[in-house]
Scaffold this active site. Structure first.
Site, mmCIF file in Angstrom:
data_model
loop_
_atom_site.group_PDB
_atom_site.id
_atom_site.type_symbol
_atom_site.label_atom_id
_atom_site.label_comp_id
_atom_site.label_asym_id
_atom_site.label_seq_id
_atom_site.Cartn_x
_atom_site.Cartn_y
_atom_site.Cartn_z
ATOM 1 N N CYS A 104 50.422 18.419 11.206
ATOM 2 C CA CYS A 104 49.164 19.212 11.432
ATOM 3 C C CYS A 104 49.354 20.081 12.452
ATOM 4 C CB CYS A 104 48.290 17.956 11.694
ATOM 5 S SG CYS A 104 46.616 18.720 12.146
ATOM 6 N N CYS A 115 48.400 19.406 -2.736
ATOM 7 C CA CYS A 115 48.409 20.829 -2.370
ATOM 8 C C CYS A 115 47.794 21.192 -1.144
ATOM 9 C CB CYS A 115 47.319 21.295 -3.678
ATOM 10 S SG CYS A 115 47.238 23.199 -4.047
#
EC number: 1.8.4.12
Length: 137
Positions: free
Chosen positions: A46, A118
């Site tokens: 992240c 995605c």
């Protein structure tokens, strides 16, 4: 959820696209992401909190224009949210640690999971498994 930086701090440290994607549930234009064609061995984290999200071994070319993965590093690494925007029912994926928007998951991926995560490059930081080099999406 982890403590995440303030919006002011994020605006100062992120590009406009990174902020738009991670904080405003945005989507980068297809085929523009810095990590789309990355084929190196390593881990995708992240961008906001550095939590590990995907291993490079689960990345594949789906042809959709965004980095695609068939499996996260763990069940806890991803948070799933029903998304009814744009007149379509989808499943939004967020970082399980800091809640940053990542992208969406679809049931049209390869085996063994049949899922396609995605993900916007702008929400990711890649760490090379050989030399430790970090690349922000």
């Amino acid at each position: 959820m982890a403590n995440k930086p303030s919006a002011e701090e994020l605006k100062k440290n992120l590009s406009d696209m990174q902020f738009y994607v991670t904080q405003n549930h945005g989507t980068e234009p297809p085929f523009t992401g810095r990590l789309l064609h990355n084929k190196r061995d390593g881990v995708y984290h992240c961008l906001i909190c550095d939590a590990p999200l995907f291993h490079s071994q689960t990345k594949y070319d789906s042809g959709c224009g965004w980095p695609s993965f068939y499996e996260p590093v763990s069940e806890e690494s991803i948070r799933y949210i029903k998304d009814l925007s744009h007149g379509v029912q989808r499943i939004e994926i967020r970082c399980g640690n800091c809640d940053a928007h990542l992208g969406h998951v679809f049931p049209d991926g390869p085996q063994p999971t049949g899922e396609r995560y995605c993900v916007n490059s702008a929400s990711l930081r890649f760490t090379d498994g050989e030399n430790g080099e970090e690349i922000n999406g």
